[in-house]
Scaffold this active site. Structure first.
Site, PDB file in Angstrom:
ATOM      1  N   LYS A  58     -71.228 -27.340  36.352  1.00  0.00           N
ATOM      2  CA  LYS A  58     -69.951 -26.943  36.960  1.00  0.00           C
ATOM      3  C   LYS A  58     -70.201 -26.301  38.329  1.00  0.00           C
ATOM      4  O   LYS A  58     -69.489 -26.589  39.292  1.00  0.00           O
ATOM      5  CB  LYS A  58     -69.201 -25.977  36.033  1.00  0.00           C
ATOM      6  CG  LYS A  58     -68.604 -26.690  34.828  1.00  0.00           C
ATOM      7  CD  LYS A  58     -68.132 -25.747  33.740  1.00  0.00           C
ATOM      8  CE  LYS A  58     -67.683 -26.542  32.517  1.00  0.00           C
ATOM      9  NZ  LYS A  58     -67.371 -25.713  31.352  1.00  0.00           N
ATOM     10  N   GLN A 102     -67.457 -19.459  29.936  1.00  0.00           N
ATOM     11  CA  GLN A 102     -67.987 -20.549  29.118  1.00  0.00           C
ATOM     12  C   GLN A 102     -67.935 -20.169  27.629  1.00  0.00           C
ATOM     13  O   GLN A 102     -68.430 -19.120  27.232  1.00  0.00           O
ATOM     14  CB  GLN A 102     -69.434 -20.859  29.554  1.00  0.00           C
ATOM     15  CG  GLN A 102     -70.052 -22.039  28.858  1.00  0.00           C
ATOM     16  CD  GLN A 102     -69.351 -23.361  29.173  1.00  0.00           C
ATOM     17  OE1 GLN A 102     -69.041 -23.661  30.319  1.00  0.00           O
ATOM     18  NE2 GLN A 102     -69.083 -24.154  28.138  1.00  0.00           N
ATOM     19  N   ASP A 125     -58.917 -23.154  33.302  1.00  0.00           N
ATOM     20  CA  ASP A 125     -59.210 -23.890  32.064  1.00  0.00           C
ATOM     21  C   ASP A 125     -57.920 -24.194  31.294  1.00  0.00           C
ATOM     22  O   ASP A 125     -57.927 -25.017  30.381  1.00  0.00           O
ATOM     23  CB  ASP A 125     -60.121 -23.041  31.159  1.00  0.00           C
ATOM     24  CG  ASP A 125     -61.565 -23.514  31.191  1.00  0.00           C
ATOM     25  OD1 ASP A 125     -61.795 -24.686  31.542  1.00  0.00           O
ATOM     26  OD2 ASP A 125     -62.451 -22.709  30.856  1.00  0.00           O
TER      27      ASP A 125
END
Ligand code: NAD
Length: 290
Positions: A58, A102, A125
């Site tokens: 990422k 994460q 997200d």
């Protein structure tokens, strides 16, 4: 007979590259005209090797698109309060447009609490209940990246979703449920099947579009799939020999599907591309508020 020519494989890697190149142009414009560099904070807690790879990928993708990435690596013993304090700092940091923590987090940290601590304005997200609610009510702001990428791939097949029957296999908060909402928003008739569903293959058989997000290798069989269906394979399963495979029995299902995503190289690359897209969207929202 060589059937490979007749299989319509959806190339997620190539599509993700296109999206990322288009984003790079948008980012260059934001830098030149608005004097803003979009920023994404990526937080990794603990040493889970798969998570470390995801975070590295990422960050790398951000750099390639011209997005600044701010990486925070915390030990597995980090207290929940400490993580919440970092999120609070990132929420206030004007250089940061998106915050990604994460998952999974170590067991002593409450994931829901952490997700809810991220301001919805930077929740790229799309996991915060505010953004989940906005999707549910048909006014999405930030949407979960994996299903968002899948919608792009489905659109690339040219299929008109209106009135079609779609079956989503799996009901997780990050894939199955938001996927169903996005398909519904495009006027598909959506069925969600899951671990407690009875006669599951029967329910999949009529589908024009199948999205498999289960986490079981080769779960979806050829005889569950209607001729000409569009099949999206979200699963990432590592076999004993180290190879990656999806939730769909590709050899069988590709004989029936009009279009199918491979694993790897299907949905996975699109997830990262959509994360970048959401970060750029957030940066634009920051400019609009100025
Ligand atoms: P999850 O474990 O949270 O959810 C799995 C879902 O599958 C559950 O809702 C469960 O009801 C259903 N399920 C489990 N066993 C079943 C069975 N026997 N029959 C029918 N349904 C069953 O997983 P998730 O986070 O939704 O991920 C699913 C898969 O997708 C995993 O392999 C994951 O690694 C992969 N994934 C890939 C990406 C990507 O970017 N490509 C992103 C997220 C997840």
């Amino acid at each position: 007979m060589d059937t490979t020519e007749t299989i319509n494989i959806i190339d997620g890697k190539a599509r993700a590259l296109e999206v990322r190149e288009a984003l790079k142009i948008e980012v260059d414009k934001l830098k030149a005209e608005d004097k803003i560099t979009p920023g994404l904070a990526v937080v990794l807690v603990g040493e889970d090797p798969a998570s470390a790879v995801y975070v590295r990928n990422k960050s790398k993708a951000c750099e390639k698109a011209g997005i600044e990435s701010f990486k925070h690596t915390l030990s597995a013993e980090t207290a929940e309060d400490e993580l919440l304090a970092l999120i609070d700092e990132l929420n206030k940091d004007s250089r940061i447009d998106g915050i990604l923590v994460q998952l999974p987090l170590p067991g002593h940290i409450d994931e829901d609490k952490v997700i809810e601590a991220i301001t919805p304005e930077k929740d790229v997200d799309g996991f915060h209940p505010f953004n989940v609610g906005k999707l549910m009510t048909g006014k999405p702001v930030f949407e979960s990246c994996t299903p968002l990428g899948i919608m792009d791939l489905i659109a690339s097949t040219g299929i008109e979703l209106k009135g079609k029957d779609a079956v989503v296999i799996g009901r997780s908060n990050i894939v199955g449920k938001p996927m169903a909402m996005m398909l519904l928003a495009e006027h598909a008739t959506v069925t969600i099947v899951h671990s407690r569903t009875q006669n599951l293959p029967e329910k999949v058989r009529g589908a024009d579009v199948i999205v498999a997000a289960v986490g079981i290798a080769n779960f979806v069989k050829g005889d569950w799939v209607k001729e000409g269906a569009v099949v999206i394979d979200v699963g990432i399963n590592r076999l004993d020999d180290g190879t990656l495979t999806g939730d769909v029995d590709f050899a069988e299902v590709s004989q029936k599907a009009s279009a199918i995503t491979p694993v790897p190289g299907g949905v996975g690359p699109m997830t990262i591309a959509m994360l970048l897209k959401n970060t750029v969207k957030s940066a634009k929202r920051r400019i609009a508020k100025k």
